[in-house]
Design an enzyme around this catalytic site. Structure first.
Site, PDB file in Angstrom:
ATOM      1  N   LYS A   1      30.867  20.084  15.555  1.00 18.52           N
ATOM      2  CA  LYS A   1      31.417  21.221  16.326  1.00 18.52           C
ATOM      3  C   LYS A   1      32.748  20.834  16.967  1.00 18.52           C
ATOM      4  O   LYS A   1      33.701  21.600  16.976  1.00 18.52           O
ATOM      5  CB  LYS A   1      30.412  21.602  17.420  1.00 18.52           C
ATOM      6  CG  LYS A   1      30.104  23.073  17.461  1.00 18.52           C
ATOM      7  CD  LYS A   1      28.881  23.367  18.303  1.00 18.52           C
ATOM      8  CE  LYS A   1      27.787  23.971  17.447  1.00 18.52           C
ATOM      9  NZ  LYS A   1      26.578  24.312  18.162  1.00 18.52           N
TER      10      LYS A   1
ATOM     11  N   ASN B   1      20.064  34.891  25.392  1.00 18.95           N
ATOM     12  CA  ASN B   1      19.589  33.511  25.283  1.00 18.95           C
ATOM     13  C   ASN B   1      19.132  33.024  26.660  1.00 18.95           C
ATOM     14  O   ASN B   1      19.191  33.764  27.631  1.00 18.95           O
ATOM     15  CB  ASN B   1      20.671  32.608  24.693  1.00 18.95           C
ATOM     16  CG  ASN B   1      21.906  32.590  25.557  1.00 18.95           C
ATOM     17  OD1 ASN B   1      21.876  32.094  26.673  1.00 18.95           O
ATOM     18  ND2 ASN B   1      23.001  33.151  25.051  1.00 18.95           N
TER      19      ASN B   1
ATOM     20  N   PHE C   1      30.920  23.166  25.260  1.00 15.33           N
ATOM     21  CA  PHE C   1      29.558  22.645  25.389  1.00 15.33           C
ATOM     22  C   PHE C   1      28.876  22.874  24.051  1.00 15.33           C
ATOM     23  O   PHE C   1      29.323  23.715  23.254  1.00 15.33           O
ATOM     24  CB  PHE C   1      28.791  23.393  26.483  1.00 15.33           C
ATOM     25  CG  PHE C   1      28.855  22.750  27.836  1.00 15.33           C
ATOM     26  CD1 PHE C   1      30.039  22.720  28.544  1.00 15.33           C
ATOM     27  CD2 PHE C   1      27.716  22.177  28.403  1.00 15.33           C
ATOM     28  CE1 PHE C   1      30.104  22.133  29.803  1.00 15.33           C
ATOM     29  CE2 PHE C   1      27.760  21.590  29.663  1.00 15.33           C
ATOM     30  CZ  PHE C   1      28.947  21.561  30.354  1.00 15.33           C
TER      31      PHE C   1
ATOM     32  N   LYS D   1      35.976  22.884  15.798  1.00 18.99           N
ATOM     33  CA  LYS D   1      36.597  23.803  16.751  1.00 18.99           C
ATOM     34  C   LYS D   1      37.872  23.220  17.347  1.00 18.99           C
ATOM     35  O   LYS D   1      38.670  23.937  17.934  1.00 18.99           O
ATOM     36  CB  LYS D   1      35.610  24.162  17.864  1.00 18.99           C
ATOM     37  CG  LYS D   1      34.332  24.836  17.324  1.00 18.99           C
ATOM     38  CD  LYS D   1      33.617  25.644  18.383  1.00 18.99           C
ATOM     39  CE  LYS D   1      32.306  26.214  17.860  1.00 18.99           C
ATOM     40  NZ  LYS D   1      31.851  27.399  18.572  1.00 18.99           N
TER      41      LYS D   1
ATOM     42  N   ASP E   1      26.171  34.182  18.928  1.00 22.55           N
ATOM     43  CA  ASP E   1      26.895  33.973  17.666  1.00 22.55           C
ATOM     44  C   ASP E   1      26.878  35.223  16.793  1.00 22.55           C
ATOM     45  O   ASP E   1      27.680  35.369  15.887  1.00 22.55           O
ATOM     46  CB  ASP E   1      26.273  32.805  16.899  1.00 22.55           C
ATOM     47  CG  ASP E   1      26.709  31.471  17.506  1.00 22.55           C
ATOM     48  OD1 ASP E   1      27.902  31.347  17.844  1.00 22.55           O
ATOM     49  OD2 ASP E   1      25.852  30.582  17.657  1.00 22.55           O
TER      50      ASP E   1
HETATM   51  O1  PMT Z   1      23.147  27.883  31.826  1.00 22.11           O
HETATM   52  P1  PMT Z   1      22.105  26.790  32.020  1.00 22.11           P
HETATM   53  O2  PMT Z   1      20.706  27.348  32.097  1.00 22.11           O
HETATM   54  O3  PMT Z   1      22.453  25.884  33.171  1.00 22.11           O
HETATM   55  O4  PMT Z   1      22.092  25.864  30.710  1.00 22.11           O
HETATM   56  C1  PMT Z   1      23.217  25.144  30.366  1.00 22.11           C
HETATM   57  C2  PMT Z   1      23.569  25.322  28.876  1.00 22.11           C
HETATM   58  C3  PMT Z   1      22.499  24.603  28.060  1.00 22.11           C
HETATM   59  C4  PMT Z   1      23.649  26.794  28.511  1.00 22.11           C
HETATM   60  C5  PMT Z   1      24.992  24.736  28.690  1.00 22.11           C
HETATM   61  O5  PMT Z   1      25.013  23.485  29.222  1.00 22.11           O
HETATM   62  C6  PMT Z   1      25.397  24.738  27.219  1.00 22.11           C
HETATM   63  O6  PMT Z   1      25.020  23.910  26.431  1.00 22.11           O
HETATM   64  N1  PMT Z   1      26.248  25.730  26.863  1.00 22.11           N
HETATM   65  C7  PMT Z   1      26.689  25.938  25.499  1.00 22.11           C
HETATM   66  C8  PMT Z   1      25.618  26.627  24.721  1.00 22.11           C
HETATM   67  C9  PMT Z   1      26.139  27.100  23.395  1.00 22.11           C
HETATM   68  O7  PMT Z   1      26.376  28.262  23.218  1.00 22.11           O
HETATM   69  O8  PMT Z   1      26.388  26.180  22.564  1.00 22.11           O
HETATM   70  P2  PMT Z   1      26.910  26.469  21.058  1.00 22.11           P
HETATM   71  O9  PMT Z   1      26.645  25.182  20.393  1.00 22.11           O
HETATM   72  O10 PMT Z   1      26.262  27.691  20.521  1.00 22.11           O
HETATM   73  O11 PMT Z   1      28.456  26.750  21.239  1.00 22.11           O
HETATM   74  C10 PMT Z   1      29.424  25.700  21.222  1.00 22.11           C
HETATM   75  C11 PMT Z   1      30.605  26.068  22.074  1.00 22.11           C
HETATM   76  O12 PMT Z   1      31.295  27.186  21.496  1.00 22.11           O
HETATM   77  C12 PMT Z   1      30.264  26.470  23.493  1.00 22.11           C
HETATM   78  O13 PMT Z   1      31.263  25.946  24.356  1.00 22.11           O
HETATM   79  C13 PMT Z   1      30.334  27.989  23.464  1.00 22.11           C
HETATM   80  O14 PMT Z   1      30.729  28.507  24.761  1.00 22.11           O
HETATM   81  C14 PMT Z   1      31.401  28.244  22.414  1.00 22.11           C
HETATM   82  N2  PMT Z   1      31.234  29.492  21.655  1.00 22.11           N
HETATM   83  C15 PMT Z   1      30.113  29.712  20.899  1.00 22.11           C
HETATM   84  C16 PMT Z   1      29.991  30.869  20.170  1.00 22.11           C
HETATM   85  C17 PMT Z   1      31.042  31.823  20.222  1.00 22.11           C
HETATM   86  N3  PMT Z   1      30.971  32.968  19.553  1.00 22.11           N
HETATM   87  N4  PMT Z   1      32.127  31.587  20.979  1.00 22.11           N
HETATM   88  C18 PMT Z   1      32.247  30.448  21.688  1.00 22.11           C
HETATM   89  O15 PMT Z   1      33.239  30.226  22.374  1.00 22.11           O
END
Ligand code: PMT
Length: 414
Positions: A339, A212, A325, A343, A281
């Site tokens: 979320k 990503n 995040f 979570k 994911d």
């Molecule tokens: O890295 P940069 O270029 O500075 O950009 C910042 C960012 C946009 C990457 C960052 O600020 C951000 O938003 N990170 C989270 C991105 C993300 O994966 O979001 P999500 O909505 O898919 O996941 C939600 C949360 O679950 C996140 O805290 C993620 O770390 C966590 N997660 C997701 C999937 C998974 N299998 N395990 C997880 O722990």
């Protein structure tokens, strides 16, 4: 945070190298600007090697440059003034102090001094008679009156053979003045903060992966800010092009499974967990042993990865704060809140990554800090400034009644 060290031409110029190293120990991104005279004492190469950044000394491009090159150079200089969080001049010679006091801008350092709105710290160093001269003392007084922080010289044997006041202050005293100017707080002292950053990668074959756009900048900015505020920081990072922050324990990983293993391994000691990483994911069910050949349409079967955030929440111990995040491209608050509740984190920092110029790979971001009962919007700002604001919000979770809801907060019922 970015600190610019201005080096002017005195025998103590060589001590600026030690100052650069000492500032880097506080996770500061140090840039160096030299006067032409300083270059007679120390080679710019010393500073570019230490900082990893080009040393600026001239207002113009050296040699017969095209007008476009001079314009680019001018823009670079304005950028240097606008982006620095503090300017520290060490050693500051009598001439540099005089230029600053009288608004003379005839080289890059004096121009930067006039152009920046960041705090300025000067550490004078010169011959005792020059220091005690009424002109120098008047200039120092003028600068102090304009909120320039003066780190006075020490007393002792001087390079000119005389004894008296004029020695560059100790590095520790200069560093202390810089940290004080940066509004240094120690409010994370005693905390262990675990931060994830970057984007995990899932291999398709030995040369290709699903990934990503995360650059890791947001997570690294959080790690640097937390370290600066006194925390012990464990940074679990997927691949990025960033330099590892000083004084953080850095654990490199590639895949989601590796990130999960590292997070669970370090999670027990952490009082605060911040999951800024963009985690895959899905991963391919099978990974080809050899590079896949292009044969025609291709379907790849994917399976969900482990949800590390949800797992960490399910294993949390009392008092641990867990913040995730979320990167969304539509209905950001609705999906972000979903979320958060699903979570079970204490808060979610929500990025609307459909917005231009913020989110992935940018130096800037705009986020909403979501808790169960409210949403607080942070306008677009530098990630390194935002990192401190996010840490403030996380610490405020421990004092739920101390923080009033502001006019711009959206409050959720039920
Ligand atoms: O890295 P940069 O270029 O500075 O950009 C910042 C960012 C946009 C990457 C960052 O600020 C951000 O938003 N990170 C989270 C991105 C993300 O994966 O979001 P999500 O909505 O898919 O996941 C939600 C949360 O679950 C996140 O805290 C993620 O770390 C966590 N997660 C997701 C999937 C998974 N299998 N395990 C997880 O722990």
């Amino acid at each position: 945070m970015k600190v610019t060290v201005g080096v002017s031409g005195g025998i103590a110029a060589y001590k600026a190298a030690e100052l650069v190293r000492a500032l880097q120990q506080h996770a500061l991104d140090v840039h160096v600007v030299m006067t032409e005279a300083a270059k007679q004492f120390v080679q710019p190469l010393t500073f570019s090697a230490l900082t990893g950044h080009k040393v600026i000394s001239s207002l113009w491009v050296e040699g017969d440059a095209e007008p476009e090159a001079d314009l680019a150079s001018a823009i670079e200089h304005i950028d240097a003034a606008q982006t620095t969080d503090a300017l520290v001049v060490a050693p500051a010679t009598a001439s540099t102090l005089a230029k600053f006091a009288h608004g003379i801008a005839d080289d890059f350092l004096s121009t930067l001094y006039l152009a920046t709105t960041a705090p300025v710290i000067v550490a004078p160093s010169m011959n005792v008679n020059m220091w005690q001269h009424a002109a120098t003392q008047a200039n120092v007084e003028t600068l102090a009156g304009r909120h320039v922080r003066i780190v006075p010289p020490g007393s002792g044997y001087l390079a000119c053979g005389m004894t008296g006041e004029g020695r560059l202050a100790e590095t520790g005293a200069i560093v202390e003045a810089v940290l004080a100017s940066l509004n240094h707080r120690n409010d994370l002292s005693g905390e262990t903060v675990l931060i994830t950053a970057g984007g995990t990668r899932e291999a398709l074959d030995p040369v290709r992966f699903l990934g990503n756009r995360s650059s890791g900048k947001m997570g690294y900015a959080l790690a640097e800010a937390a370290e600066r505020r006194g925390a012990k920081v464990v940074l679990i990072t997927a691949p990025t092009a960033l330099r590892a922050p000083a004084r953080c324990e850095v654990v490199p990983v590639i895949t989601t499974a590796e990130m999960r293993h590292a997070v669970l391994g370090h999670f027990g000691d952490a009082s605060i967990v911040i999951k800024a990483a963009a985690v895959a994911d899905y991963r391919p069910v099978e990974q080809a042993e050899q590079k896949m050949k292009r044969t025609g349409p291709l379907s790849i079967q994917l399976e969900p990865t482990e949800d590390i955030l949800a797992e960490v929440v399910s294993r949390r111990r009392a008092g641990q704060l867990i913040v995730g995040f979320a990167a969304e491209t539509e209905n950001a608050v609705v999906y972000g809140r979903d979320k958060l509740l699903r979570k079970g984190a204490d808060a979610i920092v929500l990025n609307d990554v459909s917005r231009e110029g913020v989110g992935f790979d940018s130096d800037r971001n705009a986020v909403t800090f979501l808790t169960r009962d409210k949403a607080h919007d942070f306008p677009e700002m530098r990630k390194r400034d935002l990192a401190d604001r996010i840490l403030d919000e996380i610490l405020a979770l421990r004092r739920p009644h101390a923080k009033l809801v502001t006019e711009t907060d959206r409050v959720f019922e039920g």
